[in-house]
Design a protein around this motif. Structure first.
Motif, short mmCIF file in Angstrom:
data_model
loop_
_atom_site.label_atom_id
_atom_site.label_comp_id
_atom_site.label_asym_id
_atom_site.label_seq_id
_atom_site.Cartn_x
_atom_site.Cartn_y
_atom_site.Cartn_z
N ARG A 182 3.30 17.94 1.95
CA ARG A 182 2.89 16.90 0.99
C ARG A 182 1.49 17.16 0.42
NH1 ARG A 182 -1.78 14.44 2.23
NH2 ARG A 182 -1.16 12.26 2.12
N TRP A 218 9.79 9.95 10.22
CA TRP A 218 8.81 10.95 9.82
C TRP A 218 7.42 10.58 10.33
CZ3 TRP A 218 10.04 7.78 5.39
CH2 TRP A 218 8.95 7.23 4.73
N HIS A 250 3.52 12.83 -3.18
CA HIS A 250 2.17 12.71 -2.62
C HIS A 250 1.30 13.89 -3.02
CE1 HIS A 250 4.35 9.67 -0.32
NE2 HIS A 250 3.18 9.04 -0.32
N GLY A 269 3.58 10.76 9.53
CA GLY A 269 2.77 10.87 8.32
C GLY A 269 1.59 11.82 8.49
N ALA A 270 1.00 12.19 7.35
CA ALA A 270 -0.07 13.19 7.34
C ALA A 270 -1.27 12.78 8.20
CB ALA A 270 -0.52 13.42 5.90
N ARG A 271 -1.59 11.48 8.16
CA ARG A 271 -2.76 11.03 8.91
C ARG A 271 -2.50 11.11 10.41
NH1 ARG A 271 -1.69 9.02 4.50
NH2 ARG A 271 -3.20 8.59 2.86
N LYS A 314 2.62 1.06 6.71
CA LYS A 314 1.93 1.93 5.76
C LYS A 314 0.52 2.24 6.22
CE LYS A 314 3.59 3.24 2.76
NZ LYS A 314 4.51 4.40 2.73
N PRO A 315 0.23 3.53 6.45
CA PRO A 315 -1.14 3.89 6.84
C PRO A 315 -2.00 3.93 5.59
CG PRO A 315 0.25 5.85 6.66
CD PRO A 315 1.08 4.69 6.22
N GLU A 372 8.65 5.97 8.36
CA GLU A 372 7.50 6.60 9.02
C GLU A 372 7.18 5.90 10.35
OE1 GLU A 372 3.98 7.10 6.63
OE2 GLU A 372 2.70 7.38 8.39
N ASP A 420 7.34 17.36 -0.64
CA ASP A 420 7.13 15.99 -1.11
C ASP A 420 6.20 16.09 -2.33
OD1 ASP A 420 5.89 13.54 -1.61
OD2 ASP A 420 5.59 13.02 0.49
N CYS A 451 8.04 4.19 -1.86
CA CYS A 451 6.93 4.45 -0.94
C CYS A 451 7.04 3.43 0.19
CB CYS A 451 5.60 4.31 -1.70
SG CYS A 451 4.17 4.49 -0.63
N LYS A 506 5.16 15.62 8.61
CA LYS A 506 4.39 15.94 7.40
C LYS A 506 3.19 16.82 7.78
CE LYS A 506 5.55 12.35 4.16
NZ LYS A 506 5.01 11.80 2.90
N GLU A 529 9.43 9.97 -4.09
CA GLU A 529 9.32 8.51 -4.12
C GLU A 529 9.94 7.95 -5.40
OE1 GLU A 529 5.61 7.48 -1.18
OE2 GLU A 529 5.25 7.33 -3.33
N ARG A 550 14.65 6.95 1.93
CA ARG A 550 13.37 6.79 2.62
C ARG A 550 12.66 5.51 2.21
NH1 ARG A 550 7.87 8.91 1.48
NH2 ARG A 550 7.54 6.66 1.48
#
Ligand code: PEP
Ligand code: MN
Length: 358
Positions: A166, A107, A203, A109-111, A55-56, A88, A200, A26, A136, A229, A50
């Motif tokens: 994800r 990549w 997640h 990220g989702a957020r 990290k968000p 990310e 993914d 991760c 994502k 991960e 990866r």
């Protein structure tokens, strides 16, 4: 270093499906953690390593990544193992830093995908640069928002773009950390067929036990690869520890996966398509039922604490009346509704009884 070809790759070659296999921790934590995990993954035949260096985190005060140091380790892994590397990015300065260190794949990220301003800022920073990009899905199940982000990256001139599914945030207890809602990804896949769809399962599932079945399901749905991960010592991971696999557990999963021949949309008959749809719905139904039983078990615990009887027939009659009416309005027959609701209720009682008699 000798590279072992995984079962997944052998099988994918025999079925002529070219699967992308990405794995890694991760978060980048230390150089030793990165190197050890990378060497083990290289020996499994992983082709994209990866690790998140920024990290968000949903809440403040948690580990937010090692930053640029992690990019240095990623570049070292790339040089020493020959694996391609991914991280990310969430801002233009992340993009510039990652490219300074020769990162192959970025990549979003989702957020970040959920915010068009942020995606546009990244897209502008990517213009004219040579790098591959994975997007994502956004936190919310909105195919248009996801496709909009993919489009912004495409319009910036990026040649190789992937979508990563994800799963989506949900409120309340669910068996998955981020329920997949497969239909959302399938809609994106249908509308943007040239973009490979990667799953993914880490997640999505949020727990090790979900990784194998979610990966299998993605392959059955014709996904183009997996991002998983993997950490050399998941128990000690600084983020997402319950969903990270050891390299050995990852290998066991890879060996258990079945890769079926993909029939193209044109080749597959209308009947096949409809059957796949039914299979997906059946699977969703079972997951929903399991979720319902989980809630029933919690109710059982409360009733036990408060010394209330399991069966409160007044309440059930009331629910039954409402559900039958709703079911009829959806075109379901009385007999069917009666049978199915009765047996769901009975199964809930059984689950509550188990709690009561524990
Ligand atoms: C990650 O890949 O570690 C990550 C933070 O993912 P997501 O954006 O899907 O939450
Ligand atoms: Mn993670």
């Amino acid at each position: 270093m000798e590279t072992r070809t995984t079962e997944l790759q052998t099988k994918s070659r025999s079925t002529e499906r070219n699967l992308l296999l990405s794995a890694g921790p991760c978060s980048a934590e230390t150089e030793a953690q990165m190197m050890e995990t990378a060497l083990r993954l290289k020996s499994l035949g992983v082709n994209l390593f990866r690790a998140g260096v920024w990290k968000p985190r949903t809440k403040p005060g948690q580990f937010e990544g090692v930053g640029e140091r992690g990019l240095f380790w990623l570049r070292k892994i790339k040089r020493e193992t020959g694996m391609r590397v991914a991280t990310e990015v969430a801002t233009a300065s992340h993009v510039n830093a990652a490219l300074k260190y020769d990162i192959d794949v970025l990549w979003i990220g989702a957020r970040t995908t959920a915010n068009p301003f942020a995606v546009q800022e990244i897209a502008d920073a990517l213009r004219g640069r040579k790098v591959e990009v994975m997007v994502k899905n956004p936190l919310n199940p909105d195919p248009a928002l996801w496709m909009g982000a993919l489009q912004r990256i495409k319009e910036a001139g990026v040649k190789h773009i992937y979508a990563i599914h994800r799963g989506f945030s949900s409120y309340g207890k669910n068996i998955y950390r981020n329920p997949p809602q497969w239909q959302v990804a399938l809609e994106v896949k249908q509308q943007m067929p040239a973009i490979p769809m990667i799953c993914d399962p880490s997640h999505m599932g949020g727990a090790r036990k979900h990784i194998a079945p979610l990966s299998q399901k993605a392959l059955d749905l014709g996904y183009d690869g997996l991002m998983v991960e993997v950490h050399h010592n998941p128990e000690k991971a600084w983020s997402d520890k319950s969903q990270q696999l050891t390299p050995e557990a990852f290998l066991r999963i890879l060996e258990s996966l079945i890769i079926r021949d993909e029939t193209t949309e044109a080749e597959s008959t209308k009947l096949d398509c409809l059957r796949k749809k039914i299979d997906r719905i059946d699977d969703d139904l079972l997951e929903l039922l399991a979720e319902r039983m989980g809630v029933a078990t919690q109710i059982g615990e409360v009733k036990k604490e408060q010394s209330v009887t399991i069966l409160q027939s007044g309440r059930w009659q009331q629910i039954l009346g409402k559900l039958e009416k709703r079911g009829r309005s959806l075109g379901l027959s009385n007999t069917f509704l009666h049978e199915i609701l009765k047996s769901i209720h009975q199964e809930s009682i059984n689950h509550q009884e188990k709690v009561m008699h524990k």
